[in-house]
Each structure stands twice: as C-alpha cells, then as structure tokens.
Design a protein around this motif. Structure first.
Motif, short mmCIF file in Angstrom:
data_model
loop_
_atom_site.label_atom_id
_atom_site.label_comp_id
_atom_site.label_asym_id
_atom_site.label_seq_id
_atom_site.Cartn_x
_atom_site.Cartn_y
_atom_site.Cartn_z
N MET A 1 0.85 -1.19 0.00
CA MET A 1 0.00 0.00 0.00
C MET A 1 0.89 1.25 0.00
SD MET A 1 -3.13 1.23 0.13
CE MET A 1 -4.06 -0.24 0.56
N LYS A 2 0.64 2.13 -0.95
CA LYS A 2 1.40 3.37 -1.07
C LYS A 2 0.42 4.52 -0.93
CE LYS A 2 4.64 0.92 -4.00
NZ LYS A 2 5.22 0.76 -5.34
N ILE A 3 0.61 5.32 0.12
CA ILE A 3 -0.37 6.33 0.49
C ILE A 3 0.28 7.71 0.50
CG2 ILE A 3 -1.96 7.12 2.29
CD1 ILE A 3 -2.09 4.26 3.30
N ALA A 4 -0.42 8.69 -0.09
CA ALA A 4 0.00 10.08 -0.02
C ALA A 4 -0.97 10.84 0.89
CB ALA A 4 0.00 10.72 -1.41
N VAL A 5 -0.42 11.62 1.81
CA VAL A 5 -1.22 12.47 2.69
C VAL A 5 -0.92 13.91 2.30
CG1 VAL A 5 -1.80 13.06 5.07
CG2 VAL A 5 -0.97 10.76 4.52
N LEU A 6 -1.94 14.65 1.87
CA LEU A 6 -1.66 15.97 1.33
C LEU A 6 -2.84 16.92 1.49
CD1 LEU A 6 -1.94 15.91 -2.58
CD2 LEU A 6 -2.93 14.19 -1.08
N SER A 7 -2.52 18.20 1.47
CA SER A 7 -3.52 19.26 1.50
C SER A 7 -2.83 20.56 1.15
CB SER A 7 -4.17 19.38 2.87
OG SER A 7 -5.02 20.53 2.93
N ALA B 1 1.28 4.90 9.38
CA ALA B 1 2.50 4.09 9.37
C ALA B 1 2.49 2.94 10.37
CB ALA B 1 3.72 4.99 9.58
N PRO B 2 2.02 3.13 11.61
CA PRO B 2 2.04 2.02 12.56
C PRO B 2 1.08 0.88 12.19
CG PRO B 2 1.84 4.13 13.70
CD PRO B 2 1.57 4.38 12.26
N ARG B 3 0.09 1.15 11.35
CA ARG B 3 -0.92 0.13 11.02
C ARG B 3 -0.70 -0.50 9.65
NH1 ARG B 3 -2.46 3.77 14.37
NH2 ARG B 3 -3.75 3.18 16.18
N LEU B 4 0.42 -0.16 9.03
CA LEU B 4 0.82 -0.78 7.76
C LEU B 4 2.16 -1.47 8.02
CD1 LEU B 4 0.02 2.20 5.38
CD2 LEU B 4 -1.30 0.09 5.60
N PRO B 5 2.14 -2.77 8.25
CA PRO B 5 3.37 -3.48 8.64
C PRO B 5 4.53 -3.22 7.69
CG PRO B 5 1.46 -4.91 8.86
CD PRO B 5 0.97 -3.66 8.17
N GLY B 6 5.63 -2.77 8.26
CA GLY B 6 6.84 -2.53 7.48
C GLY B 6 6.84 -1.25 6.69
N ALA B 7 5.84 -0.39 6.88
CA ALA B 7 5.74 0.82 6.07
C ALA B 7 6.87 1.79 6.35
CB ALA B 7 4.40 1.51 6.32
N LYS B 8 7.40 2.39 5.29
CA LYS B 8 8.35 3.47 5.40
C LYS B 8 7.59 4.79 5.46
CE LYS B 8 12.05 0.92 5.01
NZ LYS B 8 13.00 0.77 6.14
N VAL C 1 9.64 0.02 -3.02
CA VAL C 1 9.07 -0.26 -1.71
C VAL C 1 7.64 -0.74 -1.88
CG1 VAL C 1 10.54 1.36 -0.43
CG2 VAL C 1 8.38 2.16 -1.43
N GLU C 2 7.18 -1.56 -0.95
CA GLU C 2 5.83 -2.09 -1.01
C GLU C 2 4.86 -1.29 -0.15
OE1 GLU C 2 4.76 -4.45 -3.01
OE2 GLU C 2 6.77 -4.67 -3.84
N GLU C 3 5.31 -0.88 1.03
CA GLU C 3 4.46 -0.16 1.98
C GLU C 3 5.11 1.18 2.30
OE1 GLU C 3 1.57 -1.33 2.95
OE2 GLU C 3 1.74 -3.39 2.22
N VAL C 4 4.45 2.27 1.98
CA VAL C 4 5.04 3.58 2.23
C VAL C 4 3.94 4.62 2.45
CG1 VAL C 4 5.16 4.17 -0.24
CG2 VAL C 4 6.72 5.28 1.37
N VAL C 5 4.21 5.53 3.36
CA VAL C 5 3.33 6.67 3.61
C VAL C 5 4.12 7.93 3.30
CG1 VAL C 5 1.95 7.92 5.32
CG2 VAL C 5 2.10 5.42 5.42
N VAL C 6 3.61 8.75 2.39
CA VAL C 6 4.30 9.97 1.97
C VAL C 6 3.55 11.17 2.51
CG1 VAL C 6 5.20 11.28 0.03
CG2 VAL C 6 5.10 8.79 -0.11
N ASP C 7 4.19 11.92 3.38
CA ASP C 7 3.63 13.11 4.00
C ASP C 7 4.08 14.31 3.17
OD1 ASP C 7 2.92 15.22 5.63
OD2 ASP C 7 4.39 14.78 7.20
N ILE C 8 3.15 14.88 2.40
CA ILE C 8 3.48 15.97 1.48
C ILE C 8 3.16 17.29 2.15
CG2 ILE C 8 3.08 16.95 -0.81
CD1 ILE C 8 2.13 14.12 -1.66
N GLY C 9 4.17 18.04 2.49
CA GLY C 9 3.98 19.30 3.19
C GLY C 9 3.29 20.35 2.33
#
Length: 234
Positions: free
Chosen positions: A1-7, A23-30, A62-70
């Motif tokens: 799962m690859k997730i972008a968080v943005l606004s 991130a804590p609920r996606l095992p192994g997520a960067k 990468v397989e699991e990643v959360v991207v925090d877009i400032g």
C-alpha cells in the motif's frame, strides 16, 4: 500500500496522520516527508518537492510507504505529476485531512479538485476529518465541505473517519516516540512518583504518567478511524 497524505493547507494534521495513524498500522511501512520547512530528521527518508524523479524511483522499490506531502511543496509536486503522465498511479490512496476552519475547508475542496483534474478517481481519495470538536456534530462543523462533496463526489467519505483534538500529538512531536509503545509501557509511574525523593523526579514521572494515559485513551480512536478509511478496498 502506497499512500500520499496531502492538502493545500498547513496545520491540518498531515504529519500526525502519517506518523501516528497510518505508518504504525501498515506493517513494514516506510515514512517519507516531502517538506521544505521543518523537515523531521527522524523520518526514514526526507526529500524536497522538486526531487520528483527521486520520489518516483523510490516508490518503485518499496511495497508499503506513507508519503507526508507538506503544504509548502504540494503545488509543486502536483504540477510535476502532470508533467510525468501516469505518475499519480504510483499511489494507491490519497488522504486529504480536513479541519473545521472555513479557509481550511476551502483549501480541502481545492485539493480535491486538483486531484480530480489529475485524473485520480474518487475511489482512490479519502477525506479524513481531523481535530473534530467534541461538543459539536461533525455534520455541522464540516457543512460546507460535506455539501461540496455531495454535489461533487470527488472522494470517499465516512463520518467515522474522524479524529478529535488530543494534546498527546503535540507532546510527542519531534520525540520519535511511538504511541503504541507508550500506551503499552508497563512502568508504574504512580509508584515512581510515590518513591521519588525530589520534586523534579516526581514531576518527570507525573508527565510520563499523563502521556501514558493520553496514549491509551487515543489508540481506540485511531484504530476506528483507520478501519473507516477502508484501505483494504484498494
């Protein structure tokens, strides 16, 4: 799962959502931060918004990643997504936090419009209601945004996908501490307070006790919000 968080808005809790909810609920997520201002050194990888080619390369390996877009980089990054056609498909889900302030709700709408213009379907976009006031109905607090989404359904919306204000996030900011680990801390801080012989130690243990209690209280809310995101549908 690859997730972008943005606004387009700042101060809507993007980093809190990325670090403590997702991130804590996606095992192994960067966890990646794309931010020119206040980039946290404790993250796995920090890049700048204009280094889009690097981000694309990273997402392929990468397989699991959360991207925090400032907020200071989101416009640049979305513009680069237009240039690199199809690059938005590297993400499975886009999460757009919303808070009740009028300007921020308008910025949330603008963010959703821009994602739609990129060709991102509503099924891949989630709105997360953040800093929800406890003494008011969510439908009233977010009436403009909900009316907009009813007319222009550009995202999946669940009223259960909500987080209230909690001071624990501010206390943990920059510390690198994990909420789950803090909640699971078996230390008997009340006993330590009782056995301490100086006021400074008593105060330090009292502060840890307060953080432990806040962490234990907020985890069920985070779990419920994560479930309401329905990420397993992707």
């Amino acid at each position: 799962m690859k997730i972008a968080v943005l606004s387009f808005s700042g101060n809507v809790g993007k980093s809190t959502i990325a670090r403590h909810l997702l991130a804590p609920r996606l095992p192994g997520a960067k966890l990646i931060s794309i931010e020119s201002i206040n980039a946290g050194e404790e993250l796995d990888h920090v890049i700048r918004g204009r280094q889009f080619a690097e981000l694309q390369e990273y997402l392929q390996v990468v397989e699991e990643v959360v991207v925090d877009i400032g907020a200071s980089n989101v416009e640049d990054l979305l513009a680069l997504m237009k240039r690199y056609q199809g690059s938005h498909e590297d993400f499975d889900v886009f999460i757009v936090p919303a808070v009740s302030a009028g300007k921020q709700q308008r910025d949330t709408m603008a963010t959703l419009v821009e994602l739609s213009r990129l060709g991102i379907p509503a099924a891949k976009v989630r709105v997360l209601f953040n800093m929800v006031e406890e003494d008011g109905e969510l439908e009233h607090q977010f009436e403009p945004l909900l009316a907009f989404l009813k007319q222009s359904p550009m995202a999946q919306v669940s009223l259960d996908c909500r987080l209230g204000f909690n001071e624990i996030y501010g206390r943990l900011s920059g510390s690198g501490e994990d909420l789950s680990a803090l909640a699971a801390d078996p230390t008997d801080y009340k006993a330590r307070i009782k056995n301490s012989t100086d006021s400074d130690s008593k105060l330090a243990h009292a502060q840890r006790l307060a953080m432990q209690r806040l962490a234990r209280g907020v985890l069920p809310e985070l779990d419920a919000c994560f479930e309401a995101l329905n990420l397993n549908e992707q």
